[in-house]
Write a protein that holds these residues in place. Structure first.
Motif, short mmCIF file in Angstrom:
data_model
loop_
_atom_site.label_atom_id
_atom_site.label_comp_id
_atom_site.label_asym_id
_atom_site.label_seq_id
_atom_site.Cartn_x
_atom_site.Cartn_y
_atom_site.Cartn_z
N LEU A 326 46.99 58.39 44.43
CA LEU A 326 46.18 57.30 44.98
C LEU A 326 46.75 55.94 44.55
O LEU A 326 46.83 55.00 45.35
CB LEU A 326 44.73 57.46 44.54
N GLN A 327 47.18 55.85 43.28
CA GLN A 327 47.76 54.59 42.80
C GLN A 327 49.07 54.30 43.52
O GLN A 327 49.36 53.16 43.86
CB GLN A 327 48.01 54.66 41.29
N SER A 328 49.86 55.33 43.75
CA SER A 328 51.15 55.13 44.43
C SER A 328 50.92 54.70 45.88
O SER A 328 51.66 53.88 46.42
CB SER A 328 51.94 56.44 44.37
N THR A 334 48.94 62.17 51.15
CA THR A 334 49.27 63.11 52.24
C THR A 334 50.17 64.21 51.70
O THR A 334 49.97 65.40 51.97
CB THR A 334 50.01 62.37 53.38
N ILE A 335 51.18 63.80 50.93
CA ILE A 335 52.14 64.75 50.35
C ILE A 335 51.41 65.68 49.39
O ILE A 335 51.60 66.91 49.41
CB ILE A 335 53.27 63.97 49.63
N LEU A 336 50.57 65.10 48.55
CA LEU A 336 49.82 65.89 47.56
C LEU A 336 48.98 66.96 48.26
O LEU A 336 48.99 68.14 47.89
CB LEU A 336 48.91 64.95 46.76
N SER A 337 48.24 66.56 49.29
CA SER A 337 47.34 67.48 49.96
C SER A 337 48.12 68.57 50.70
O SER A 337 47.74 69.76 50.65
CB SER A 337 46.44 66.71 50.93
N THR A 366 56.77 64.44 43.33
CA THR A 366 57.81 63.68 42.63
C THR A 366 59.08 63.58 43.48
O THR A 366 59.75 62.56 43.49
CB THR A 366 58.16 64.38 41.29
N ALA A 367 59.38 64.64 44.22
CA ALA A 367 60.66 64.69 44.94
C ALA A 367 60.69 63.80 46.19
O ALA A 367 61.72 63.23 46.51
CB ALA A 367 60.96 66.14 45.35
N LEU A 368 59.56 63.68 46.87
CA LEU A 368 59.58 63.00 48.17
C LEU A 368 59.22 61.51 48.04
O LEU A 368 58.40 61.13 47.19
CB LEU A 368 58.61 63.68 49.14
N PRO A 369 59.81 60.69 48.91
CA PRO A 369 59.46 59.26 48.89
C PRO A 369 58.03 59.03 49.40
O PRO A 369 57.58 59.75 50.31
CB PRO A 369 60.47 58.63 49.85
N HIS A 370 57.33 58.06 48.81
CA HIS A 370 55.95 57.75 49.22
C HIS A 370 55.97 56.59 50.21
O HIS A 370 55.64 55.47 49.87
CB HIS A 370 55.09 57.42 48.00
N ALA A 384 54.44 67.26 57.38
CA ALA A 384 55.41 68.32 57.69
C ALA A 384 56.52 68.37 56.63
O ALA A 384 56.93 69.45 56.18
CB ALA A 384 55.99 68.10 59.08
N GLU A 385 56.98 67.20 56.22
CA GLU A 385 58.05 67.14 55.22
C GLU A 385 57.57 67.73 53.89
O GLU A 385 58.29 68.50 53.24
CB GLU A 385 58.48 65.67 55.03
N ALA A 386 56.35 67.41 53.52
CA ALA A 386 55.81 67.93 52.25
C ALA A 386 55.62 69.44 52.34
O ALA A 386 55.87 70.17 51.36
CB ALA A 386 54.47 67.25 51.94
#
Ligand SMILES: NC(=O)c1ccc[n+]([C@@H]2O[C@H](COP(=O)([O-])OP(=O)(O)OC[C@H]3O[C@@H](n4cnc5c(N)ncnc54)[C@H](OP(=O)(O)O)[C@@H]3O)[C@@H](O)[C@H]2O)c1
Length: 405
Positions: A326-328, A334-337, A366-370, A384-386
């Protein structure tokens, strides 16, 4: 601008045409039961399911629904057969679920689990409907976007999660600046008093055995990891427009106090009740009127003790991960979920161990850009990427799966 508000005309509701998305699930079936108690007042437009055609057809007949939709097209022939001669329309496929949500119902229960609920929920919002909102993953993966759509189309979001329903009932929407913080209560889940060694070998059966709530498999596992509370924290942030640092989590194993709002003067308002989802569902169904429900009444003399403790961040890292996401900002939630959905399904399929869920979620986050999410396509791409990244992490965890051999 606050788009959620509990202020409403003083008069009760009259007839309200309803659609239930995810009617065959835990929340959906409880909604069906409440609606069936007063069919004159709550005529049914549409019911939708993913694969459970037998239950969907039974519900459609019981409620005299106009339309029954199965998201998995392979179930359509059986659905047509089961509803032959009833006059109930049938349809199949993900787009048919979206079209069902777009049909004219005054009130839509959004109770599909996961990202699959995004587009149907959006279709109901874009009609300006009253949306009873259970499908928290939708707000987690596209919160800012969804709230903008609610605002633009004059829709009403009524939270169904017991915690958010509680906050909704005691939140001063006319004076949001008087709110100091939100306090989300958590039962602590089935592993509240277990150590990491226990969790490392926990089985699917142990993880879904929730101590106080009877829920679908995904949310039950999320409750065991405390990811559910993390997702709820993000949901609360978007629903009530309160920053993450002013949302606390409090473990309360009896699940009697459903959540609290602390005001700047030190007053704390809470909503209480027995742990029964029919109460928050009925609150949303009848809103602004209150409906009678068969839920057990709260008798505090029998409850004996209410206990509270802080969540343990070492045993349950999910809260740290959700706060970080959430801070990021941008696509991080979206990636987290999405990574969590993939990991939880892999755990339910006995492909990974319980603690691998958090490893996969943290690895993907950690791996994917936010990246910032400017529109719905960007949300879909981030999701999809996540999912691809998280799925690629599953085989490496396979050795720690429990009960797979
Ligand atoms: N259960 C609770 O007490 C509770 C409390 C608060 C919030 N929530 C939230 O409410 C949502 C639903 O939870 P639940 O426990 O009711 O879940 P559930 O029991 O697993 O039910 C999910 C529903 O969604 C349908 N569905 C699943 N995948 C779908 C897809 N790809 N397309 C269309 N429909 C699909 C299912 O159909 P099939 O039956 O055919 O698979 C079912 O009707 C979740 O977001 C959860 O976090 C649940």
């Amino acid at each position: 601008m606050v788009v959620t508000t509990n202020s409403a005309p003083a008069s009760g509701v009259g007839r309200r045409r309803v659609t239930i998305l995810g009617s065959t699930g835990s929340v959906g079936a409880q909604t069906v039961d409440l609606v069936a108690r007063d069919p004159e007042r709550f005529p049914v437009e549409a019911l939708t399911a993913n694969r459970n055609v037998a239950l969907l057809a039974d519900q459609a007949k019981r409620l005299h629904a106009r339309l029954a939709v199965v998201a998995d097209p392979s179930g359509h022939a059986e659905l047509k057969e089961r509803l032959a001669g009833t006059g109930i329309e049938t349809a199949a496929g993900p787009q048919a679920v979206v079209e069902a949500a777009a049909r004219p119902a005054d009130w839509v229960m959004a109770a599909i689990v996961g990202f699959a609920g995004l587009e149907p929920t959006l279709a109901a919002i874009r009609r300006g409907a009253i949306v009873a909102f259970a499908n928290k993953e939708v707000l987690v993966c596209a919160g800012a976007f969804m709230m903008e759509e609610v605002r633009a189309h004059g829709a009403t979001l009524l939270p169904v999660d017991s915690e958010h329903s509680a906050i909704y009932q005691v939140f001063d929407f006319a004076r949001p600046e008087s709110v100091a913080k939100l306090i989300l209560t958590a039962s602590g889940g089935p592993f509240r008093s277990k150590d990491r060694a226990f969790m490392a070998t926990a089985t699917r059966e142990q993880a879904v055995a929730h101590p106080t709530w009877d829920m679908g498999a995904k949310i039950s596992v999320d409750s065991a990891t405390l990811m559910n509370k993390g997702l709820e924290l993000i949901e609360a942030h978007f629903l009530f427009d309160v920053p993450e640092e002013r949302i606390d989590v409090l473990v309360h194993p009896q699940s009697v106090i459903h959540s609290l709002v602390e005001y700047v003067d030190g007053s704390v308002l809470a909503q209480l009740g027995t742990p029964d989802m029919r109460t928050p569902i009925a609150y949303a169904l009848g809103w602004p009127a209150r409906l009678a429900t068969p839920a057990e009444r709260l008798d505090l003399t029998k409850t004996a003790t209410l206990t509270f403790e802080p969540p343990d961040p070492d045993r349950f890292p999910a809260l740290r991960l959700t706060r970080a996401a959430l801070q990021s900002g941008g696509g991080a939630p979206t990636i987290l979920s999405a990574a969590n959905e993939v990991a939880v399904q892999a755990f339910l399929d006995r492909k990974i161990g319980f603690l691998d869920i958090e490893r996969i979620v943290e690895g993907t986050l950690t791996a994917l850009p936010h990246r910032p999410l400017r529109d719905l396509d960007a949300v879909r791409e981030a999701d999809a990427e996540a999912r691809r990244d998280a799925a690629a992490r599953v085989p490496a965890c396979g050795a720690t799966a429990v009960g797979s051999r």
